[in-house]
Write a protein that holds these residues in place. Structure first.
Motif, mmCIF file in Angstrom:
data_model
loop_
_atom_site.group_PDB
_atom_site.id
_atom_site.type_symbol
_atom_site.label_atom_id
_atom_site.label_comp_id
_atom_site.label_asym_id
_atom_site.label_seq_id
_atom_site.Cartn_x
_atom_site.Cartn_y
_atom_site.Cartn_z
ATOM 1 N N GLN A 270 6.318 86.629 -35.363
ATOM 2 C CA GLN A 270 7.680 86.842 -35.847
ATOM 3 C C GLN A 270 8.336 85.481 -36.061
ATOM 4 N N ILE A 271 8.676 85.177 -37.322
ATOM 5 C CA ILE A 271 9.264 83.887 -37.667
ATOM 6 C C ILE A 271 10.779 84.039 -37.737
ATOM 7 N N TYR A 272 11.469 83.172 -37.035
ATOM 8 C CA TYR A 272 12.930 83.204 -36.989
ATOM 9 C C TYR A 272 13.502 82.151 -37.929
ATOM 10 N N SER A 273 14.633 82.475 -38.528
ATOM 11 C CA SER A 273 15.341 81.565 -39.411
ATOM 12 C C SER A 273 16.621 81.085 -38.740
ATOM 13 N N THR A 274 17.134 79.951 -39.220
ATOM 14 C CA THR A 274 18.423 79.458 -38.706
ATOM 15 C C THR A 274 19.586 80.289 -39.223
ATOM 16 N N LYS A 275 19.346 81.097 -40.275
ATOM 17 C CA LYS A 275 20.363 81.999 -40.800
ATOM 18 C C LYS A 275 20.163 83.380 -40.189
ATOM 19 N N ALA A 276 21.211 83.927 -39.617
ATOM 20 C CA ALA A 276 21.098 85.208 -38.924
ATOM 21 C C ALA A 276 20.767 86.346 -39.874
#
Length: 773
Positions: free
Chosen positions: A543-549
């Motif tokens: 699961q890759i998280y972004s800095t944008k919610a």
């Protein structure tokens, strides 16, 4: 030194025959705390002082004392005393900042030789003077004659220069200049350690300054900074007979364009793939994506050079090969062979016609350092820049992949799912010769066309976006739209059908699986992800998280959270989970896409729409065979219209006649339909040139191998995917200016390109809805 005999014809007489003042040699000195600004040391005739620039560093300046002309004292017509002029040349590295003229007593300015005279008896060139500097040393206690280097020559030399025999000795104060070895290097670092630089200053009337003869030590920091500023560059040798370049790779190089690379000696890695020797690798590095970087890898032990260089005699000269081998470091460098990708000519031509951005370069800048090589390859080559190439996080190298692994990559839009997928595939191809790539992204697929889910066995690295390779999948199913909101049920049915094929196929067992998913993370995205996990049964989920919610899921995609999801869209029995979700390892990663440092300057990147448009252009370029340059140059295939089904998968409102009228001069999906309640298998795409309603014939140009046409019994249209408008305007020379009602328009504003605007409720992004409204 240059010495010139002066005669009566070279003398100049001043109108006012005044006495010339006595000249002094002034040496400006650098100031310290005790000396005042602009202080200098004055040397007069008869002085017993010696000046020694001490502990010279690489940044010190140097001076060249060049006697410009020496008068012949034996000339009976001239009774003036001999004159010596010291000419100071202000070069980049002078030991002193300025020198005044040095002369003896003179009655008039006419005794000085004009500066326009040129020496014809040059004894030493300027280059030789600094290449072999000599130290002139003498005792400062007395004045001695200033001897020329020619005075020590043989009698034969004196006979060749008889005008020197009668020249009077010149008395002058001798200055001692100490020259250090390596004082004038060819290349100097820009940084200088100030602690190692010492300047000795002295005042008039005091004794000579102490001489510090300790040379400048070369520290490791200075050496490393010198290498950083001036790295060792790669060497390219161009063939005169073909579009081929032989290169010694000494640093990371990034590409802009397409090229074929073959490793001859050494080791290289390309986006995680360790290239094998003598293996031709096709690279696509277009604009809008991360540029492909070729990196040489060091060896602990020098490898054996087992390549037979005589094989290159027909392409390169022996001198070129020897130059490559002489500059090749076996432990650090790699020798590669670069060839122009001639098979991609149709792709490049199609993109140059129908894409406003230069996705592939126009090689026309002659001021680039490797322009000749770039011109042969039709590809730009330059030193790797961290902002353009792929920056691999360390955690990517630790992701496991085993023979029975089923690794699933998830995340929002633009977080780098496809990039991680390509890296994992390239990295593990050395261990596993075959890897199954399951692509469940219908908006931006990696290998096949949009609106489809597919699986493909990959046995070669993906060195660039896979859409340019035009690979045919093992099996694919069309869903009817690029937005899962418009085809939610068709999408899940197609995914289940695809995964059932993967589980049942014997050839797909015993090899690792890599699963690419969509970036749909809001709305029913979590509910959809639970169904996909139930079908895939992954062993690892990334699961890759972004800095944008907005690009993140509302909660982690662990087994417990997905099991608690309450279905809202998929409430039918066919979409229920089979039971408890299987166990898997969840890996949390942060987005590897670097943030934009300069907000005012944003480089062009391919959006989702650009990617789909590029996918179609790459696929349609496969229709061009032989000398064909346009669709009108291709010979179509004639098919009976009655033998084909025409479908629109997301709507039942259109009749067959309306669908036939809509597919004419348009792009269609070539499919195979087994039953009405089963997903439609997609074989490829094509363009319907025309429909003959009198004979019920369809003239079709397929963008796929002809051997697969035997499976086609159905044509699918719709879903926002249509023939790009540029193909109507540019139809070739034979139909130019003959097509009515056609003009240059933007595809985004075309009547065939539907602008879909979806209303998102407040609860869609996580904020509660206002119930009072």
């Amino acid at each position: 030194m240059k010495m010139t005999k002066t005669g009566k014809h070279n003398q100049m007489k001043h109108k006012n025959n005044k006495t010339k003042p006595k000249k002094e040699l002034t040496v400006p000195m650098k100031n310290n705390k005790e000396s005042s600004e602009g202080s200098s040391c004055v040397l007069q005739k008869g002085s017993k002082r010696k000046v020694e620039p001490v502990n010279a560093t690489r940044s010190d300046k140097r001076v060249k004392l060049n006697p410009k002309q020496v008068a012949n004292g034996s000339d009976k017509r001239s009774k003036k005393p001999n004159r010596v002029e010291l000419e100071v040349q202000d070069e980049d590295r002078n030991l002193f900042e300025d020198f005044d003229e040095l002369s003896n007593d003179s009655d008039s300015e006419s005794d000085w030789v004009s500066d326009d005279s040129v020496s014809q008896l040059s004894l030493d060139s300027d280059e030789e003077f600094f290449r072999k500097p000599q130290a002139i040393e003498c005792e400062a206690s007395e004045n001695i004659p200033l001897q020329s280097d020619l005075d020590t020559g043989s009698e034969t030399e004196n006979e060749e220069l008889p005008w020197l025999m009668g020249m009077d000795a010149i008395e002058a104060a001798v200055t001692k200049v100490k020259v250090f070895e390596g004082m004038f290097p060819e290349m100097e670092p820009k940084r200088i350690d100030e602690r190692k630089k010492e300047v000795v200053e002295f005042q008039e009337g005091q004794g000579a300054a102490p001489i510090i003869e300790e040379p400048l030590p070369e520290s490791e920091d200075a050496h490393s900074s010198f290498e950083e500023i001036l790295p060792e560059l790669s060497i390219f040798e161009n063939s005169l007979k073909s579009n081929t370049v032989l290169a010694v790779l000494k640093q990371d190089m990034e590409l802009y364009g397409t090229v074929v690379v073959t490793v001859l000696c050494g080791r290289i890695t390309i986006n995680g793939y360790k290239a094998r020797k003598l293996e031709p690798l096709t690279i696509y590095s277009p604009k809008g994506f991360n540029w492909v970087v070729i990196s040489p890898k060091a060896n602990k032990k020098p490898p054996k050079v087992d390549f037979v260089w005589e094989h290159l005699d027909q392409i390169f000269s022996r001198a070129q090969v020897e130059n490559i081998l002489s500059n090749y470091d076996k432990q650090r460098d790699a020798i590669i062979l670069l060839k122009r990708n001639s098979r991609a000519q149709n792709v490049l031509s199609t993109f140059s016609k129908h894409m406003s951005e230069n996705v592939f370069p126009l090689v026309n800048a002659t001021n680039r350092p490797n322009y000749s090589s770039e011109y042969l390859l039709n590809c730009l080559i330059q030193s790797a820049d961290k902002s353009n190439g792929l920056q691999v996080p360390t955690v990517w190298t630790k992701l496991p992949l085993k023979q029975d692994s089923r690794l699933m990559v998830t995340g929002g839009k633009g977080v780098g799912k496809s990039t991680l997928l390509r890296y994992m595939l390239n990295r593990h191809l050395e261990q596993f010769p075959r890897v199954l790539l399951i692509d469940l992204d219908i908006g931006q697929p990696e290998l096949f066309v949009p609106q489809t889910v597919s699986c493909t066995v990959v046995d070669a690295p993906l060195l660039g976006p896979g859409l340019f390779l035009n690979k045919q999948p093992d099996i694919a199913f069309v869903v009817g739209h690029v937005n899962v909101v418009m085809c939610a049920e068709q999408y899940v049915r197609a995914v289940k059908k695809l995964l059932a094929y993967c589980w049942e196929s014997p050839s797909l067992k015993g090899i690792p699986w890599l699963i690419n998913t969509m970036g749909y993370n809001k709305g029913f995205g979590t509910e959809l992800m639970a169904l996909i996990v139930d079908c895939v049964e992954p062993t690892d989920l990334v699961q890759i998280y972004s800095t944008k919610a907005i690009n993140n899921f509302d909660e982690p995609l662990d087994r417990q959270s997905l099991s608690k999801v309450v279905p809202v869209i998929y409430v039918a029995d066919e979409f229920k989970l089979r039971g408890t979700l299987p166990k898997y390892t969840l890996h949390h990663l942060m987005c590897a896409v670097p943030p934009q440092s300069d907000r005012n300057f944003k480089p062009w990147t391919m959006s989702a729409k650009d990617s789909r448009y590029s996918n179609l252009l790459a696929r349609l370029s496969a229709t061009l065979h032989g000398n064909a340059r346009n669709l009108t140059d291709c010979r179509p295939v004639q098919v009976d219209l009655d033998a084909l089904q025409v479908l629109h998968l997301t709507s039942n409102e259109y009749s067959r006649e309306e669908l036939i009228a809509g597919m004419e001069a348009n792009m269609v999906y070539l499919c195979k339909r087994s039953s009405a309640d089963q997903p439609v298998e997609c074989v490829g795409i094509g363009v319907v040139r025309a429909v003959d309603h009198k004979t019920d014939k369809v003239y079709l140009v397929p963008a796929m191998p002809f051997d697969r046409l035997t499976k086609v019994n159905c044509l699918v249209i719709g879903g926002g995917m249509c023939l790009p408008q540029g193909f109507f305007k540019d139809q070739g020379a034979c139909v130019a200016n003959k097509v009515p009602f056609v003009f240059v328009i933007d595809d985004s504003k075309s009547s065939k390109s539907v602008q879909q605007i979806y209303h998102r409720a407040p609860g869609f992004l996580g904020s509660p809805a206002n119930k009072n409204v």
